[in-house]
Design a protein around this motif. Structure first.
Motif, PDB file in Angstrom:
ATOM      1  N   ASN A 152     -30.373 -25.035 -55.253  1.00 10.78           N
ATOM      2  CA  ASN A 152     -29.479 -26.177 -55.466  1.00 10.78           C
ATOM      3  C   ASN A 152     -28.198 -25.773 -56.195  1.00 10.78           C
ATOM      4  O   ASN A 152     -27.403 -26.621 -56.580  1.00 10.78           O
ATOM      5  N   ARG A 153     -27.994 -24.477 -56.401  1.00 11.45           N
ATOM      6  CA  ARG A 153     -26.761 -23.976 -57.017  1.00 11.45           C
ATOM      7  C   ARG A 153     -25.752 -23.675 -55.922  1.00 11.45           C
ATOM      8  O   ARG A 153     -26.031 -22.911 -54.999  1.00 11.45           O
ATOM      9  N   ARG A 154     -24.584 -24.292 -56.018  1.00 14.67           N
ATOM     10  CA  ARG A 154     -23.534 -24.096 -55.009  1.00 14.67           C
ATOM     11  C   ARG A 154     -22.239 -23.677 -55.679  1.00 14.67           C
ATOM     12  O   ARG A 154     -21.912 -24.152 -56.770  1.00 14.67           O
ATOM     13  N   LEU A 155     -21.521 -22.801 -55.021  1.00 12.00           N
ATOM     14  CA  LEU A 155     -20.212 -22.349 -55.486  1.00 12.00           C
ATOM     15  C   LEU A 155     -19.181 -22.804 -54.478  1.00 12.00           C
ATOM     16  O   LEU A 155     -19.321 -22.558 -53.277  1.00 12.00           O
ATOM     17  N   TRP A 156     -18.152 -23.475 -54.973  1.00 11.30           N
ATOM     18  CA  TRP A 156     -17.127 -24.071 -54.130  1.00 11.30           C
ATOM     19  C   TRP A 156     -15.774 -23.465 -54.474  1.00 11.30           C
ATOM     20  O   TRP A 156     -15.511 -23.115 -55.625  1.00 11.30           O
ATOM     21  N   ARG A 157     -14.890 -23.400 -53.469  1.00 10.66           N
ATOM     22  CA  ARG A 157     -13.570 -22.815 -53.673  1.00 10.66           C
ATOM     23  C   ARG A 157     -12.521 -23.650 -52.960  1.00 10.66           C
ATOM     24  O   ARG A 157     -12.769 -24.173 -51.866  1.00 10.66           O
ATOM     25  N   ALA A 158     -11.356 -23.789 -53.592  1.00 12.06           N
ATOM     26  CA  ALA A 158     -10.232 -24.513 -52.996  1.00 12.06           C
ATOM     27  C   ALA A 158      -8.981 -23.668 -53.130  1.00 12.06           C
ATOM     28  O   ALA A 158      -8.952 -22.676 -53.865  1.00 12.06           O
ATOM     29  N   GLU A 159      -7.925 -24.061 -52.433  1.00 18.23           N
ATOM     30  CA  GLU A 159      -6.662 -23.335 -52.518  1.00 18.23           C
ATOM     31  C   GLU A 159      -6.142 -23.357 -53.947  1.00 18.23           C
ATOM     32  O   GLU A 159      -6.402 -24.269 -54.707  1.00 18.23           O
ATOM     33  N   ALA A 211     -12.084 -22.844 -58.533  1.00 19.67           N
ATOM     34  CA  ALA A 211     -13.487 -22.677 -58.163  1.00 19.67           C
ATOM     35  C   ALA A 211     -14.344 -23.506 -59.093  1.00 19.67           C
ATOM     36  O   ALA A 211     -14.015 -23.677 -60.265  1.00 19.67           O
ATOM     37  N   ILE A 212     -15.424 -24.069 -58.556  1.00 27.12           N
ATOM     38  CA  ILE A 212     -16.377 -24.779 -59.398  1.00 27.12           C
ATOM     39  C   ILE A 212     -17.783 -24.385 -58.969  1.00 27.12           C
ATOM     40  O   ILE A 212     -18.016 -23.992 -57.828  1.00 27.12           O
ATOM     41  N   ALA A 213     -18.693 -24.481 -59.915  1.00 27.13           N
ATOM     42  CA  ALA A 213     -20.105 -24.263 -59.627  1.00 27.13           C
ATOM     43  C   ALA A 213     -20.839 -25.562 -59.916  1.00 27.13           C
ATOM     44  O   ALA A 213     -20.557 -26.230 -60.911  1.00 27.13           O
ATOM     45  N   THR A 214     -21.767 -25.918 -59.033  1.00 30.20           N
ATOM     46  CA  THR A 214     -22.582 -27.106 -59.241  1.00 30.20           C
ATOM     47  C   THR A 214     -24.056 -26.731 -59.155  1.00 30.20           C
ATOM     48  O   THR A 214     -24.425 -25.786 -58.453  1.00 30.20           O
ATOM     49  N   GLU A 215     -24.865 -27.459 -59.890  1.00 34.94           N
ATOM     50  CA  GLU A 215     -26.308 -27.379 -59.743  1.00 34.94           C
ATOM     51  C   GLU A 215     -26.764 -28.799 -59.452  1.00 34.94           C
ATOM     52  O   GLU A 215     -26.657 -29.672 -60.319  1.00 34.94           O
ATOM     53  N   GLY A 216     -27.213 -29.034 -58.214  1.00 38.21           N
ATOM     54  CA  GLY A 216     -27.457 -30.404 -57.788  1.00 38.21           C
ATOM     55  C   GLY A 216     -26.138 -31.144 -57.867  1.00 38.21           C
ATOM     56  O   GLY A 216     -25.096 -30.626 -57.453  1.00 38.21           O
TER      57      GLY A 216
END
Length: 199
Positions: A66-73, A77-82
């Motif tokens: 449930n850990r996700r790493l997201w990236r934008a221009e 960057a952000i990391a989420t858990e759930g």
């Protein structure tokens, strides 16, 4: 200094800061996505972040459980858990680590209906200036979560206190499944709360 140059200047600093926290899985994973400042060419992975100066559409860069790493221009960057934001980079003040003590009540939102819960976690913060004086480690965040049914779903309020100040996070969830569809979350005491929407 243009926004993109600021973000690129911050990214190496965050990578160095996270290197000092090498045992933190979120830190390790964020370090892996920071070198590239641009968003991936793949379509957006379903996350939109607002509440700063503009909205950002994020692409999913990596997922483990449930850990996700997201990236934008712009080197954001952000990391989420759930549904919870646990680390940020490129938004100004950085949330560099979150350590949850015990189960997170957000893992079962339907169970919160009529059953308030408490939670405790510690967070690390760092200023965009990268000065050691702006870094704060081990801030204890204690929260009380309550859930109620609304006309459009379930609303969870998470009232928190910490050395950085008091704040309230809000999570709107599907009334049938309890899946979080939108949230407003604190990510530091020097930046405004951010709205996260799953698309």
């Amino acid at each position: 200094m243009p926004r993109r140059r600021v973000a690129r200047a911050i990214a190496p600093a965050l990578a160095l800061l996270l290197a000092a926290c090498g045992d933190t899985p979120v830190a390790e994973a964020l370090r892996g996505v920071l070198p590239t400042a641009e968003a991936p060419a793949a379509p957006a992975g379903g996350l939109r972040l607002a509440g700063t100066r503009q909205s950002h559409v994020f692409a999913l860069a990596q997922q483990t459980g449930n850990r996700r790493l997201w990236r934008a221009e712009g080197g954001i960057a952000i990391a989420t858990e759930g549904p919870r934001i646990v680390a940020t980079a490129g938004l100004g003040q950085m949330l560099t680590a979150t350590r949850q003590e015990g189960p997170d009540p957000l893992d079962d939102i339907l169970a919160l209906l009529g059953n308030p819960a408490s939670t405790r976690r510690t967070v690390d913060l760092a200023g965009a200036s990268r000065e050691p004086a702006t870094m704060r480690f081990g801030l204890v965040v204690e929260c009380r979560l309550t859930a109620s049914r609304q006309a459009d779903g379930i609303l969870v309020r998470e009232a928190c206190t910490s050395p950085a100040g008091a704040f309230t996070n809000r999570f709107w969830a599907d009334p049938e499944t309890g899946a979080v569809l939108r949230s407003e979350q604190w990510v530091g005491n020097e930046v405004p709360p951010v709205t996260m929407e799953m698309r």
